[in-house]
Design a protein around this motif. Sequence first.
Motif, PDB file in Angstrom:
ATOM      1  N   MET A 182      11.423 -19.491  -2.301  1.00 16.39           N
ATOM      2  CA  MET A 182      11.983 -18.976  -3.532  1.00 16.39           C
ATOM      3  C   MET A 182      12.610 -17.597  -3.318  1.00 16.39           C
ATOM      4  O   MET A 182      13.671 -17.308  -3.833  1.00 16.39           O
ATOM      5  CB  MET A 182      10.875 -18.925  -4.594  1.00 16.39           C
ATOM      6  CG  MET A 182      11.355 -18.470  -5.933  1.00 16.39           C
ATOM      7  SD  MET A 182      12.473 -19.691  -6.618  1.00 16.39           S
ATOM      8  CE  MET A 182      12.631 -19.120  -8.243  1.00 16.39           C
ATOM      9  N   ARG A 183      11.925 -16.752  -2.542  1.00 14.05           N
ATOM     10  CA  ARG A 183      12.457 -15.423  -2.271  1.00 14.05           C
ATOM     11  C   ARG A 183      13.781 -15.497  -1.515  1.00 14.05           C
ATOM     12  O   ARG A 183      14.684 -14.723  -1.761  1.00 14.05           O
ATOM     13  CB  ARG A 183      11.465 -14.600  -1.465  1.00 14.05           C
ATOM     14  CG  ARG A 183      10.316 -14.084  -2.265  1.00 14.05           C
ATOM     15  CD  ARG A 183       9.457 -13.201  -1.423  1.00 14.05           C
ATOM     16  NE  ARG A 183       8.330 -12.699  -2.182  1.00 14.05           N
ATOM     17  CZ  ARG A 183       7.394 -11.937  -1.695  1.00 14.05           C
ATOM     18  NH1 ARG A 183       7.438 -11.584  -0.420  1.00 14.05           N
ATOM     19  NH2 ARG A 183       6.398 -11.519  -2.446  1.00 14.05           N
ATOM     20  N   ARG A 184      13.847 -16.443  -0.586  1.00 10.69           N
ATOM     21  CA  ARG A 184      15.083 -16.592   0.175  1.00 10.69           C
ATOM     22  C   ARG A 184      16.236 -17.002  -0.730  1.00 10.69           C
ATOM     23  O   ARG A 184      17.342 -16.505  -0.591  1.00 10.69           O
ATOM     24  CB  ARG A 184      14.901 -17.629   1.281  1.00 10.69           C
ATOM     25  CG  ARG A 184      14.137 -17.130   2.441  1.00 10.69           C
ATOM     26  CD  ARG A 184      14.122 -18.136   3.552  1.00 10.69           C
ATOM     27  NE  ARG A 184      13.297 -17.652   4.635  1.00 10.69           N
ATOM     28  CZ  ARG A 184      13.078 -18.308   5.734  1.00 10.69           C
ATOM     29  NH1 ARG A 184      13.612 -19.508   5.900  1.00 10.69           N
ATOM     30  NH2 ARG A 184      12.323 -17.800   6.671  1.00 10.69           N
ATOM     31  N   LEU A 185      15.978 -17.898  -1.649  1.00 10.18           N
ATOM     32  CA  LEU A 185      17.014 -18.349  -2.577  1.00 10.18           C
ATOM     33  C   LEU A 185      17.512 -17.182  -3.433  1.00 10.18           C
ATOM     34  O   LEU A 185      18.715 -16.990  -3.593  1.00 10.18           O
ATOM     35  CB  LEU A 185      16.494 -19.472  -3.470  1.00 10.18           C
ATOM     36  CG  LEU A 185      17.476 -20.007  -4.513  1.00 10.18           C
ATOM     37  CD1 LEU A 185      18.711 -20.584  -3.828  1.00 10.18           C
ATOM     38  CD2 LEU A 185      16.813 -21.038  -5.388  1.00 10.18           C
ATOM     39  N   VAL A 186      16.607 -16.377  -3.946  1.00  3.64           N
ATOM     40  CA  VAL A 186      16.979 -15.212  -4.753  1.00  3.64           C
ATOM     41  C   VAL A 186      17.778 -14.218  -3.912  1.00  3.64           C
ATOM     42  O   VAL A 186      18.799 -13.684  -4.353  1.00  3.64           O
ATOM     43  CB  VAL A 186      15.723 -14.549  -5.378  1.00  3.64           C
ATOM     44  CG1 VAL A 186      16.073 -13.214  -6.023  1.00  3.64           C
ATOM     45  CG2 VAL A 186      15.074 -15.484  -6.388  1.00  3.64           C
ATOM     46  N   ALA A 187      17.343 -13.988  -2.681  1.00  4.04           N
ATOM     47  CA  ALA A 187      18.042 -13.061  -1.794  1.00  4.04           C
ATOM     48  C   ALA A 187      19.441 -13.572  -1.471  1.00  4.04           C
ATOM     49  O   ALA A 187      20.415 -12.807  -1.477  1.00  4.04           O
ATOM     50  CB  ALA A 187      17.242 -12.844  -0.522  1.00  4.04           C
ATOM     51  N   VAL A 188      19.574 -14.838  -1.204  1.00  2.00           N
ATOM     52  CA  VAL A 188      20.878 -15.433  -0.896  1.00  2.00           C
ATOM     53  C   VAL A 188      21.803 -15.332  -2.107  1.00  2.00           C
ATOM     54  O   VAL A 188      22.981 -14.968  -1.983  1.00  2.00           O
ATOM     55  CB  VAL A 188      20.728 -16.899  -0.429  1.00  2.00           C
ATOM     56  CG1 VAL A 188      22.069 -17.596  -0.385  1.00  2.00           C
ATOM     57  CG2 VAL A 188      20.051 -16.940   0.935  1.00  2.00           C
ATOM     58  N   LEU A 189      21.283 -15.638  -3.290  1.00  2.00           N
ATOM     59  CA  LEU A 189      22.096 -15.548  -4.503  1.00  2.00           C
ATOM     60  C   LEU A 189      22.522 -14.111  -4.782  1.00  2.00           C
ATOM     61  O   LEU A 189      23.668 -13.859  -5.190  1.00  2.00           O
ATOM     62  CB  LEU A 189      21.344 -16.126  -5.706  1.00  2.00           C
ATOM     63  CG  LEU A 189      21.152 -17.648  -5.693  1.00  2.00           C
ATOM     64  CD1 LEU A 189      20.285 -18.082  -6.869  1.00  2.00           C
ATOM     65  CD2 LEU A 189      22.488 -18.353  -5.710  1.00  2.00           C
ATOM     66  N   ALA A 190      21.639 -13.150  -4.558  1.00  2.00           N
ATOM     67  CA  ALA A 190      21.983 -11.738  -4.755  1.00  2.00           C
ATOM     68  C   ALA A 190      23.062 -11.305  -3.778  1.00  2.00           C
ATOM     69  O   ALA A 190      24.000 -10.592  -4.145  1.00  2.00           O
ATOM     70  CB  ALA A 190      20.736 -10.873  -4.612  1.00  2.00           C
ATOM     71  N   MET A 191      22.953 -11.727  -2.527  1.00  2.00           N
ATOM     72  CA  MET A 191      23.968 -11.375  -1.530  1.00  2.00           C
ATOM     73  C   MET A 191      25.299 -12.035  -1.857  1.00  2.00           C
ATOM     74  O   MET A 191      26.358 -11.425  -1.683  1.00  2.00           O
ATOM     75  CB  MET A 191      23.477 -11.765  -0.132  1.00  2.00           C
ATOM     76  CG  MET A 191      22.359 -10.859   0.356  1.00  2.00           C
ATOM     77  SD  MET A 191      21.625 -11.305   1.944  1.00  2.00           S
ATOM     78  CE  MET A 191      23.010 -11.616   2.978  1.00  2.00           C
ATOM     79  N   LEU A 192      25.268 -13.250  -2.342  1.00  2.00           N
ATOM     80  CA  LEU A 192      26.491 -13.946  -2.730  1.00  2.00           C
ATOM     81  C   LEU A 192      27.162 -13.229  -3.892  1.00  2.00           C
ATOM     82  O   LEU A 192      28.380 -13.010  -3.875  1.00  2.00           O
ATOM     83  CB  LEU A 192      26.178 -15.392  -3.100  1.00  2.00           C
ATOM     84  CG  LEU A 192      27.373 -16.254  -3.494  1.00  2.00           C
ATOM     85  CD1 LEU A 192      28.369 -16.351  -2.345  1.00  2.00           C
ATOM     86  CD2 LEU A 192      26.916 -17.634  -3.900  1.00  2.00           C
ATOM     87  N   ALA A 193      26.399 -12.809  -4.886  1.00  2.00           N
ATOM     88  CA  ALA A 193      26.957 -12.078  -6.029  1.00  2.00           C
ATOM     89  C   ALA A 193      27.557 -10.757  -5.573  1.00  2.00           C
ATOM     90  O   ALA A 193      28.641 -10.367  -6.019  1.00  2.00           O
ATOM     91  CB  ALA A 193      25.882 -11.847  -7.086  1.00  2.00           C
ATOM     92  N   LEU A 194      26.899 -10.052  -4.681  1.00  2.00           N
ATOM     93  CA  LEU A 194      27.419  -8.798  -4.148  1.00  2.00           C
ATOM     94  C   LEU A 194      28.715  -9.029  -3.384  1.00  2.00           C
ATOM     95  O   LEU A 194      29.679  -8.279  -3.525  1.00  2.00           O
ATOM     96  CB  LEU A 194      26.375  -8.136  -3.249  1.00  2.00           C
ATOM     97  CG  LEU A 194      26.789  -6.823  -2.601  1.00  2.00           C
ATOM     98  CD1 LEU A 194      27.088  -5.770  -3.676  1.00  2.00           C
ATOM     99  CD2 LEU A 194      25.706  -6.331  -1.665  1.00  2.00           C
ATOM    100  N   ALA A 195      28.770 -10.062  -2.575  1.00  2.00           N
ATOM    101  CA  ALA A 195      29.979 -10.374  -1.813  1.00  2.00           C
ATOM    102  C   ALA A 195      31.145 -10.679  -2.742  1.00  2.00           C
ATOM    103  O   ALA A 195      32.273 -10.233  -2.507  1.00  2.00           O
ATOM    104  CB  ALA A 195      29.723 -11.554  -0.878  1.00  2.00           C
ATOM    105  N   VAL A 196      30.904 -11.414  -3.806  1.00  2.00           N
ATOM    106  CA  VAL A 196      31.966 -11.720  -4.770  1.00  2.00           C
ATOM    107  C   VAL A 196      32.494 -10.434  -5.378  1.00  2.00           C
ATOM    108  O   VAL A 196      33.701 -10.229  -5.497  1.00  2.00           O
ATOM    109  CB  VAL A 196      31.459 -12.695  -5.862  1.00  2.00           C
ATOM    110  CG1 VAL A 196      32.437 -12.765  -7.025  1.00  2.00           C
ATOM    111  CG2 VAL A 196      31.237 -14.077  -5.272  1.00  2.00           C
ATOM    112  N   CYS A 197      31.622  -9.527  -5.763  1.00  2.00           N
ATOM    113  CA  CYS A 197      32.038  -8.257  -6.368  1.00  2.00           C
ATOM    114  C   CYS A 197      32.816  -7.385  -5.389  1.00  2.00           C
ATOM    115  O   CYS A 197      33.747  -6.694  -5.770  1.00  2.00           O
ATOM    116  CB  CYS A 197      30.834  -7.491  -6.905  1.00  2.00           C
ATOM    117  SG  CYS A 197      30.135  -8.232  -8.386  1.00  2.00           S
ATOM    118  N   LEU A 198      32.447  -7.406  -4.122  1.00  2.00           N
ATOM    119  CA  LEU A 198      33.131  -6.588  -3.126  1.00  2.00           C
ATOM    120  C   LEU A 198      34.512  -7.124  -2.773  1.00  2.00           C
ATOM    121  O   LEU A 198      35.451  -6.360  -2.574  1.00  2.00           O
ATOM    122  CB  LEU A 198      32.290  -6.480  -1.854  1.00  2.00           C
ATOM    123  CG  LEU A 198      31.027  -5.637  -1.963  1.00  2.00           C
ATOM    124  CD1 LEU A 198      30.220  -5.755  -0.674  1.00  2.00           C
ATOM    125  CD2 LEU A 198      31.370  -4.189  -2.242  1.00  2.00           C
TER     126      LEU A 198
END
Length: 140
Positions: A1-17
Amino acid sequence: MRRLVAVLAMLALAVCLFLPEARFTEDEDTVLLARTIYALGKEESYATKLKLGSVVMNRLESDWFADDLGEVLSDPQQFPAGNRYDADSLRAAHELISGRRALDGDALYYQAADASEPWGEAHRVDSAGNYNFYCESGNN
């Protein structure tokens, strides 16, 4: 579950950048100005983009031009109507709409420095990149 949250957070950050337009919803005037700045100066420096946008905003604040940004930008044969913008153009548009100016208020005109019929030096107030900026139109 933690990995999924971390991956989603990194994906959201990448989209914003990588997609500055996805950071937040822009108002219509900001997007219109950013598109115009990009259409005029996509290859220009940020400083030149600010000066190009300053001409637009100076006209908006002048008694001689329309009181609506859309009307100023749609004045015939004055500003190109672009349909794209980049991060620098959007940042410049935000700064300009917030009140920043890179030219004095009497700078109401611009012309490409390599124009076939240059206006000359009489009313030129500044130069940047491939543009000259004037306080009066050379077509008078």
